[in-house]
Design a protein around this motif. Structure first.
Motif, PDB file in Angstrom:
ATOM      1  N   GLU A   1       0.613  -0.887  -0.038  1.00  0.00           N
ATOM      2  CA  GLU A   1       0.226   0.267  -0.220  1.00  0.00           C
ATOM      3  C   GLU A   1       0.649   1.236   0.037  1.00  0.00           C
ATOM      4  N   GLY A   2       0.745   1.687  -0.727  1.00  0.00           N
ATOM      5  CA  GLY A   2       1.770   3.575  -1.202  1.00  0.00           C
ATOM      6  C   GLY A   2       2.444   2.682  -1.815  1.00  0.00           C
TER       7      GLY A   2
ATOM      8  N   PHE B   1      -6.380   0.380  -7.354  1.00  0.00           N
ATOM      9  CA  PHE B   1      -5.004   1.129  -7.473  1.00  0.00           C
ATOM     10  C   PHE B   1      -5.214   2.407  -8.807  1.00  0.00           C
ATOM     11  N   THR B   2      -4.549   3.284  -8.531  1.00  0.00           N
ATOM     12  CA  THR B   2      -4.562   4.278  -9.658  1.00  0.00           C
ATOM     13  C   THR B   2      -4.456   3.811 -10.388  1.00  0.00           C
TER      14      THR B   2
ATOM     15  N   ASP C   1      -7.208  10.663 -10.514  1.00  0.00           N
ATOM     16  CA  ASP C   1      -8.283   9.897 -10.035  1.00  0.00           C
ATOM     17  C   ASP C   1      -8.685   8.433 -10.560  1.00  0.00           C
TER      18      ASP C   1
ATOM     19  N   THR D   1      -9.233   5.358 -10.898  1.00  0.00           N
ATOM     20  CA  THR D   1      -9.072   4.237 -10.171  1.00  0.00           C
ATOM     21  C   THR D   1      -9.519   2.936 -10.664  1.00  0.00           C
TER      22      THR D   1
ATOM     23  N   THR E   1      -0.405   4.054  -7.992  1.00  0.00           N
ATOM     24  CA  THR E   1      -0.501   3.922  -6.902  1.00  0.00           C
ATOM     25  C   THR E   1      -1.085   3.412  -5.817  1.00  0.00           C
ATOM     26  N   TYR E   2      -0.230   1.906  -5.595  1.00  0.00           N
ATOM     27  CA  TYR E   2      -1.514   0.695  -4.931  1.00  0.00           C
ATOM     28  C   TYR E   2      -2.249   1.396  -3.254  1.00  0.00           C
ATOM     29  N   ARG E   3      -3.689   1.715  -3.311  1.00  0.00           N
ATOM     30  CA  ARG E   3      -4.426   2.061  -2.358  1.00  0.00           C
ATOM     31  C   ARG E   3      -4.355   0.852  -1.063  1.00  0.00           C
ATOM     32  N   GLU E   4      -4.613  -0.203  -1.722  1.00  0.00           N
ATOM     33  CA  GLU E   4      -4.721  -0.829  -0.753  1.00  0.00           C
ATOM     34  C   GLU E   4      -4.944  -2.344  -1.162  1.00  0.00           C
TER      35      GLU E   4
END
Length: 144
Positions: free
Chosen positions: A50-51, A82-83, A92, A94, A70-73
């Motif tokens: 994540e991140g 991810f974005t 944004d 996703t 970017t991996y969000r979860e």
């Protein structure tokens, strides 16, 4: 038109762990991130946390199309969010991947939100569909 979204589902005859991990592996991404005919992926890099970030270069017959995000979860074997950054995406944008056990394998639901237009949404829907077919084929080859 950024409220547009799409959803694509597939049943994949492979264990949920294998399907999940394919999305985080640069080697596997090179084999199945093929949204169009005569495409290749000469480069894929991931920092699967994540991140963390990923970068994928898709190569059609001419030129290269960079993709990143970017991996969000990352919820092991259940969900990846991810974005999606590309020349054809908006801020944004996703993608959410949901994994569930299914008869004989894994149910994968891909949801992508925020598009420039209905045309870009439709193009992405076709591309993601081809990517999931390539994922099915890749996992079948890996398990053969």
């Amino acid at each position: 038109m950024t409220d547009l979204s799409l959803s694509v589902d597939r049943i994949i005859k492979a264990p949920r762990k294998a399907v999940f991990e394919a999305w985080l592996s640069p080697e596997m991404l090179k084999k199945f991130m093929l949204p169009g005919p005569d495409m290749s992926v000469p480069s894929a890099n991931t920092d699967p946390r994540e991140g963390g970030r990923f970068e994928i270069i898709m190569k059609p017959e001419s030129g290269e199309i960079p993709h990143a995000g970017t991996y969000r979860e990352i919820s092991p074997h259940d969900r990846i969010v991810f974005t999606w950054e590309s020349p054809y995406s908006v801020d944004d944008s996703t993608v959410t991947l949901d994994f569930a056990d299914a008869d004989g394998g894994t149910h994968l639901k891909l949801t992508h939100v925020r598009f420039l237009s209905e045309e870009t949404r439709d193009n992405h829907e076709a591309g993601w569909g081809r990517i999931l077919v390539a994922l099915v084929d890749t996992l079948a080859e890996e398990n053969a």
